[in-house]
Design a protein around this motif. Structure first.
Motif, PDB file in Angstrom:
ATOM      1  N   GLY A 242      21.134 118.503  -6.604  1.00 11.48           N
ATOM      2  CA  GLY A 242      21.470 119.451  -5.549  1.00 11.48           C
ATOM      3  C   GLY A 242      20.237 120.152  -5.020  1.00 11.48           C
ATOM      4  O   GLY A 242      19.115 119.930  -5.488  1.00 11.48           O
ATOM      5  N   LYS A 243      20.458 121.042  -4.072  1.00 17.94           N
ATOM      6  CA  LYS A 243      19.345 121.762  -3.451  1.00 17.94           C
ATOM      7  C   LYS A 243      18.626 122.653  -4.451  1.00 17.94           C
ATOM      8  O   LYS A 243      17.403 122.791  -4.409  1.00 17.94           O
ATOM      9  CB  LYS A 243      19.850 122.588  -2.275  1.00 17.94           C
ATOM     10  CG  LYS A 243      20.246 121.761  -1.089  1.00 17.94           C
ATOM     11  CD  LYS A 243      20.674 122.655   0.059  1.00 17.94           C
ATOM     12  CE  LYS A 243      21.081 121.803   1.250  1.00 17.94           C
ATOM     13  NZ  LYS A 243      21.513 122.641   2.380  1.00 17.94           N
ATOM     14  N   LEU A 244      19.372 123.275  -5.357  1.00 12.71           N
ATOM     15  CA  LEU A 244      18.750 124.164  -6.331  1.00 12.71           C
ATOM     16  C   LEU A 244      17.812 123.400  -7.266  1.00 12.71           C
ATOM     17  O   LEU A 244      16.703 123.846  -7.551  1.00 12.71           O
ATOM     18  CB  LEU A 244      19.827 124.893  -7.141  1.00 12.71           C
ATOM     19  CG  LEU A 244      19.321 125.896  -8.166  1.00 12.71           C
ATOM     20  CD1 LEU A 244      18.541 127.012  -7.466  1.00 12.71           C
ATOM     21  CD2 LEU A 244      20.467 126.475  -8.957  1.00 12.71           C
ATOM     22  N   GLN A 245      18.236 122.224  -7.705  1.00 12.38           N
ATOM     23  CA  GLN A 245      17.393 121.430  -8.601  1.00 12.38           C
ATOM     24  C   GLN A 245      16.143 120.924  -7.871  1.00 12.38           C
ATOM     25  O   GLN A 245      15.057 120.880  -8.438  1.00 12.38           O
ATOM     26  CB  GLN A 245      18.179 120.245  -9.181  1.00 12.38           C
ATOM     27  CG  GLN A 245      19.190 120.638 -10.223  1.00 12.38           C
ATOM     28  CD  GLN A 245      20.530 121.035  -9.615  1.00 12.38           C
ATOM     29  OE1 GLN A 245      20.709 121.026  -8.405  1.00 12.38           O
ATOM     30  NE2 GLN A 245      21.476 121.406 -10.464  1.00 12.38           N
ATOM     31  N   LYS A 246      16.301 120.545  -6.611  1.00  5.85           N
ATOM     32  CA  LYS A 246      15.140 120.104  -5.840  1.00  5.85           C
ATOM     33  C   LYS A 246      14.161 121.257  -5.635  1.00  5.85           C
ATOM     34  O   LYS A 246      12.952 121.089  -5.715  1.00  5.85           O
ATOM     35  CB  LYS A 246      15.572 119.537  -4.493  1.00  5.85           C
ATOM     36  CG  LYS A 246      16.254 118.192  -4.606  1.00  5.85           C
ATOM     37  CD  LYS A 246      16.641 117.669  -3.247  1.00  5.85           C
ATOM     38  CE  LYS A 246      17.384 116.347  -3.397  1.00  5.85           C
ATOM     39  NZ  LYS A 246      17.825 115.819  -2.110  1.00  5.85           N
ATOM     40  N   ALA A 247      14.710 122.438  -5.373  1.00  9.21           N
ATOM     41  CA  ALA A 247      13.854 123.611  -5.196  1.00  9.21           C
ATOM     42  C   ALA A 247      13.124 123.940  -6.499  1.00  9.21           C
ATOM     43  O   ALA A 247      11.948 124.308  -6.482  1.00  9.21           O
ATOM     44  CB  ALA A 247      14.680 124.803  -4.728  1.00  9.21           C
TER      45      ALA A 247
END
Length: 161
Positions: free
Chosen positions: A102-107
């Motif tokens: 997800g976006k949080l893991q990529k961030a």
């Protein structure tokens, strides 16, 4: 030292240099061109004002010492920039991004890579400053040693740990 016109003129010229650097570097560096243009234009402004100040009669400036400090500073900054650039390239390629993240893991992954690059840059700048014999770096190391010695003097049991 009542000349306020010269620094303003230099500032306006540097602003033009700054904007032209952003526009010329924008295609290759995208938003990073702003930071690089800022650093380059401000460095140029310091050099120009230093040269103008050295030419001003009646001003006693330790020109050689200040110029050597500026050269050492630029060498350390260039070293740091290179280390950050290559470390970022290496770290951002080493941490895999599965498509299902997800976006949080990529961030988080990008934050780890950025943190590693920034830390490597800090270490390289400090090492360069120490190797070049910059007074500020030696003062910082002396303060660290003094604080460590004071800490051990307050608590003798910590020496064994």
């Amino acid at each position: 030292m009542k000349d306020t016109r010269t620094p303003v003129i230099v500032g306006v010229l540097i602003l033009l240099v700054h904007v032209s650097l952003i526009l010329s570097l924008r295609a290759t560096l995208q938003h990073n061109s702003i930071a690089l243009a800022y650093s380059l234009s401000k460095s140029l402004k310091v050099v120009i004002l230093l040269v103008l100040l050295m030419q001003w009669k009646g001003f006693d400036l330790q020109a050689r010492k200040n110029l050597m400090f500026l050269v050492k500073l630029l060498v350390c900054a260039a070293l740091m920039a290179g280390v950050v650039y290559f470390t970022w390239g290496w770290l951002s390629g080493q941490i895999p991004i599965p498509h299902e993240l997800g976006k949080l893991q990529k961030a988080l992954r990008l934050a780890l890579a950025l943190g590693g690059a920034v830390f490597a840059g800090m270490v390289s700048y400090a090492a360069g400053a120490l190797l070049l014999g910059m007074d500020e770096a030696r003062y910082f190391v002396a303060r660290l040693r003094r604080n460590r010695t004071a800490l051990h003097a307050e608590n003798p049991d910590r020496r064994n740990s």
